[in-house]
Write a protein that holds these residues in place. Structure first.
Motif, PDB file in Angstrom:
ATOM      1  N   ASP A 105       0.841  -1.192   0.000  1.00 44.49           N
ATOM      2  CA  ASP A 105       0.000   0.000   0.000  1.00 44.49           C
ATOM      3  C   ASP A 105       0.878   1.243   0.000  1.00 44.49           C
ATOM      4  O   ASP A 105       2.112   1.155  -0.103  1.00 44.49           O
ATOM      5  N   VAL A 106       0.260   2.403   0.111  1.00 44.38           N
ATOM      6  CA  VAL A 106       1.019   3.647   0.004  1.00 44.38           C
ATOM      7  C   VAL A 106       2.033   3.797   1.133  1.00 44.38           C
ATOM      8  O   VAL A 106       3.054   4.493   0.981  1.00 44.38           O
ATOM      9  N   THR A 151      -1.848   0.716  -4.511  1.00 50.27           N
ATOM     10  CA  THR A 151      -0.638   1.427  -4.097  1.00 50.27           C
ATOM     11  C   THR A 151      -0.885   2.911  -3.832  1.00 50.27           C
ATOM     12  O   THR A 151       0.022   3.604  -3.372  1.00 50.27           O
ATOM     13  N   LYS A 152      -2.096   3.408  -4.074  1.00 50.13           N
ATOM     14  CA  LYS A 152      -2.389   4.832  -3.902  1.00 50.13           C
ATOM     15  C   LYS A 152      -2.938   5.156  -2.518  1.00 50.13           C
ATOM     16  O   LYS A 152      -2.984   6.324  -2.140  1.00 50.13           O
ATOM     17  N   TYR A 153      -3.374   4.139  -1.771  1.00 41.93           N
ATOM     18  CA  TYR A 153      -4.015   4.386  -0.480  1.00 41.93           C
ATOM     19  C   TYR A 153      -3.438   3.464   0.595  1.00 41.93           C
ATOM     20  O   TYR A 153      -2.939   2.385   0.285  1.00 41.93           O
ATOM     21  N   PRO A 154      -3.536   3.877   1.846  1.00 39.86           N
ATOM     22  CA  PRO A 154      -3.130   2.968   2.927  1.00 39.86           C
ATOM     23  C   PRO A 154      -4.206   1.920   3.173  1.00 39.86           C
ATOM     24  O   PRO A 154      -5.392   2.161   2.932  1.00 39.86           O
ATOM     25  N   TYR A 155      -3.785   0.765   3.666  1.00 35.16           N
ATOM     26  CA  TYR A 155      -4.761  -0.274   4.017  1.00 35.16           C
ATOM     27  C   TYR A 155      -5.695   0.238   5.118  1.00 35.16           C
ATOM     28  O   TYR A 155      -6.910   0.126   5.022  1.00 35.16           O
ATOM     29  N   ASP A 156      -5.108   0.780   6.134  1.00 41.30           N
ATOM     30  CA  ASP A 156      -5.874   1.349   7.237  1.00 41.30           C
ATOM     31  C   ASP A 156      -5.000   2.398   7.895  1.00 41.30           C
ATOM     32  O   ASP A 156      -3.784   2.433   7.688  1.00 41.30           O
ATOM     33  N   THR A 157      -5.612   3.264   8.658  1.00 43.42           N
ATOM     34  CA  THR A 157      -4.836   4.318   9.298  1.00 43.42           C
ATOM     35  C   THR A 157      -5.460   4.658  10.633  1.00 43.42           C
ATOM     36  O   THR A 157      -6.654   4.443  10.847  1.00 43.42           O
ATOM     37  N   PHE A 158      -4.645   5.167  11.523  1.00 44.29           N
ATOM     38  CA  PHE A 158      -5.131   5.584  12.833  1.00 44.29           C
ATOM     39  C   PHE A 158      -5.064   7.109  12.957  1.00 44.29           C
ATOM     40  O   PHE A 158      -5.156   7.660  14.035  1.00 44.29           O
ATOM     41  N   GLU A 159      -4.904   7.748  11.822  1.00 40.21           N
ATOM     42  CA  GLU A 159      -4.903   9.201  11.756  1.00 40.21           C
ATOM     43  C   GLU A 159      -6.054   9.637  10.863  1.00 40.21           C
ATOM     44  O   GLU A 159      -6.686   8.834  10.189  1.00 40.21           O
ATOM     45  N   ASN A 160      -6.335  10.920  10.837  1.00 39.48           N
ATOM     46  CA  ASN A 160      -7.428  11.447  10.019  1.00 39.48           C
ATOM     47  C   ASN A 160      -6.947  11.654   8.589  1.00 39.48           C
ATOM     48  O   ASN A 160      -6.301  12.649   8.265  1.00 39.48           O
ATOM     49  N   GLU A 162      -8.231  10.991   4.266  1.00 39.28           N
ATOM     50  CA  GLU A 162      -9.475  10.988   3.502  1.00 39.28           C
ATOM     51  C   GLU A 162      -9.920   9.582   3.123  1.00 39.28           C
ATOM     52  O   GLU A 162     -11.060   9.203   3.334  1.00 39.28           O
ATOM     53  N   LEU A 163      -9.037   8.791   2.549  1.00 39.47           N
ATOM     54  CA  LEU A 163      -9.435   7.492   2.023  1.00 39.47           C
ATOM     55  C   LEU A 163      -8.494   6.390   2.501  1.00 39.47           C
ATOM     56  O   LEU A 163      -7.280   6.596   2.580  1.00 39.47           O
ATOM     57  N   THR A 164      -9.057   5.227   2.795  1.00 41.44           N
ATOM     58  CA  THR A 164      -8.285   4.019   3.074  1.00 41.44           C
ATOM     59  C   THR A 164      -8.927   2.862   2.334  1.00 41.44           C
ATOM     60  O   THR A 164     -10.122   2.901   2.009  1.00 41.44           O
ATOM     61  N   LEU A 165      -8.155   1.833   2.076  1.00 35.85           N
ATOM     62  CA  LEU A 165      -8.682   0.680   1.351  1.00 35.85           C
ATOM     63  C   LEU A 165      -9.756  -0.037   2.159  1.00 35.85           C
ATOM     64  O   LEU A 165     -10.754  -0.506   1.607  1.00 35.85           O
ATOM     65  N   ARG A 166      -9.574  -0.150   3.468  1.00 33.63           N
ATOM     66  CA  ARG A 166     -10.517  -0.884   4.299  1.00 33.63           C
ATOM     67  C   ARG A 166     -11.732  -0.056   4.682  1.00 33.63           C
ATOM     68  O   ARG A 166     -12.847  -0.562   4.736  1.00 33.63           O
ATOM     69  N   GLY A 167     -11.528   1.226   4.898  1.00 37.08           N
ATOM     70  CA  GLY A 167     -12.623   2.063   5.380  1.00 37.08           C
ATOM     71  C   GLY A 167     -13.452   2.726   4.306  1.00 37.08           C
ATOM     72  O   GLY A 167     -14.529   3.251   4.601  1.00 37.08           O
ATOM     73  N   HIS A 198     -11.453  -9.370  -1.590  1.00 38.49           N
ATOM     74  CA  HIS A 198     -10.522  -9.815  -0.538  1.00 38.49           C
ATOM     75  C   HIS A 198      -9.554  -8.683  -0.248  1.00 38.49           C
ATOM     76  O   HIS A 198      -9.014  -8.049  -1.160  1.00 38.49           O
ATOM     77  N   LEU A 199      -9.370  -8.413   1.029  1.00 42.34           N
ATOM     78  CA  LEU A 199      -8.432  -7.378   1.458  1.00 42.34           C
ATOM     79  C   LEU A 199      -7.925  -7.737   2.843  1.00 42.34           C
ATOM     80  O   LEU A 199      -8.703  -7.859   3.786  1.00 42.34           O
ATOM     81  N   ALA A 200      -6.611  -7.935   2.958  1.00 46.13           N
ATOM     82  CA  ALA A 200      -6.027  -8.320   4.246  1.00 46.13           C
ATOM     83  C   ALA A 200      -4.534  -8.029   4.221  1.00 46.13           C
ATOM     84  O   ALA A 200      -3.916  -7.917   3.151  1.00 46.13           O
ATOM     85  N   TYR A 201      -3.974  -7.892   5.417  1.00 46.32           N
ATOM     86  CA  TYR A 201      -2.520  -7.785   5.516  1.00 46.32           C
ATOM     87  C   TYR A 201      -1.889  -9.119   5.138  1.00 46.32           C
ATOM     88  O   TYR A 201      -2.488 -10.178   5.333  1.00 46.32           O
ATOM     89  N   SER A 202      -0.700  -9.058   4.601  1.00 46.64           N
ATOM     90  CA  SER A 202       0.024 -10.287   4.307  1.00 46.64           C
ATOM     91  C   SER A 202       0.345 -11.027   5.594  1.00 46.64           C
ATOM     92  O   SER A 202       0.419 -10.430   6.674  1.00 46.64           O
TER      93      SER A 202
END
Length: 280
Positions: A105-106, A151-160, A162-167, A198-202
């Motif tokens: 991811d990004v 590769t353009k977005y994070p899988y998930d984030t704990f910060e504010n 705009e976009l995440t793959l999971r959310g 399907h979306l998951a961490y390796s």
């Protein structure tokens, strides 16, 4: 290339013409008139080579000695250009399930991602002549688009952010559809829908990321509990002062707030200490 309509005649009329020419040729053969019988029979054979059957949701691409003459989209029996080569192309809606792709991811975290692509051919000429094999083309371009979007977005984030793959699955799927459509226009293919399946961490970082998510959830929960406890303590002091129930000095207020916070925030049940007064 652009799809055009090919020459076509109702197939039953074509069969009738073939029968008439063939019958006339046979009759002339019986009459021993070869100069007339042979051309009639040749015309019947040539017309017979132009008979084609088109199934529902199918297109027939007609070429004549390497030249594209058009496509037949109507279903049924038709008579088209004799001695032509005809290739069928399915216009039905189809699904393509991509493989589980391993990408970063990004933020550089390795993830596994897969998607289902719903598509259909809308231009049979492009599908046949502009790409070598449109089905393989759809497969390769789909995987390329999935990798690029991942590769353009994070899988998930704990910060504010705009976009995440999971959310933001809807937004990611919409962008994937748009990008994939741009890639498949050359093949005459319309992308109806593209969604992540399907979306998951390796596996190598899944445990570490799970611990990180758990820690973040605990911190968030503790923050809410503390905010609620402070509010309850403030409310208790305010009501005591408004009702003139009891007057507390600053030291007593601090002790009371401390006791309330401990009682509310503590994970275990607190044991009250009853003050029955002093000896003196």
């Amino acid at each position: 290339m652009k799809e055009t309509k090919a020459f076509q005649v109702n197939g039953f009329i074509g069969v009738l013409l073939i029968a008439l020419f063939a019958g006339g040729g046979v009759f002339m053969l019986v009459q021993q008139s070869l100069p007339i019988a042979v051309p009639l029979l040749l015309v019947a054979v040539a017309l017979a080579s132009g008979i084609t059957v088109v199934q529902p949701n199918q297109a027939i691409v007609v070429t004549f000695f390497g030249r594209y003459l058009g496509s037949i989209r109507d279903s049924g029996l038709f008579l088209t250009v004799p001695l032509s080569y005809r290739r069928s192309v399915s216009l039905r809606v189809r699904n393509f399930n991509s493989k589980r792709l391993k990408v970063n991811d990004v933020d550089g975290n390795p993830i596994e991602i897969a998607a289902v692509i719903v598509f259909k051919v809308v231009d049979s000429a492009k599908a046949v002549f502009d790409v070598d094999n449109y089905e393989a083309f759809v497969e390769i371009q789909s995987e390329t688009a999935i990798r690029h979007v991942a590769t353009k977005y994070p899988y998930d984030t704990f910060e504010n952010v705009e976009l995440t793959l999971r959310g933001n699955a809807e937004e990611v799927s919409s962008e994937l559809t748009t990008e994939l459509q741009d890639r498949l226009d050359v093949a005459g293919v319309k992308v109806i829908e593209a969604r992540l399946t399907h979306l998951a961490y390796s596996t190598e970082i899944a445990q570490a990321m799970l611990q990180r998510q758990q820690a973040s959830a605990i911190i968030s929960a503790r923050k809410k509990i503390v905010e609620g406890a402070v509010g309850m303590a403030q409310m208790a002091l305010q009501q005591l002062e408004e009702n003139n129930t009891i007057e507390l000095d600053e030291e007593r207020k601090v002790q009371m707030v401390n006791n309330l916070l401990v009682a509310i925030v503590s994970e275990k049940a607190t044991q009250p200490v009853i003050n029955t007064g002093t000896l003196y």
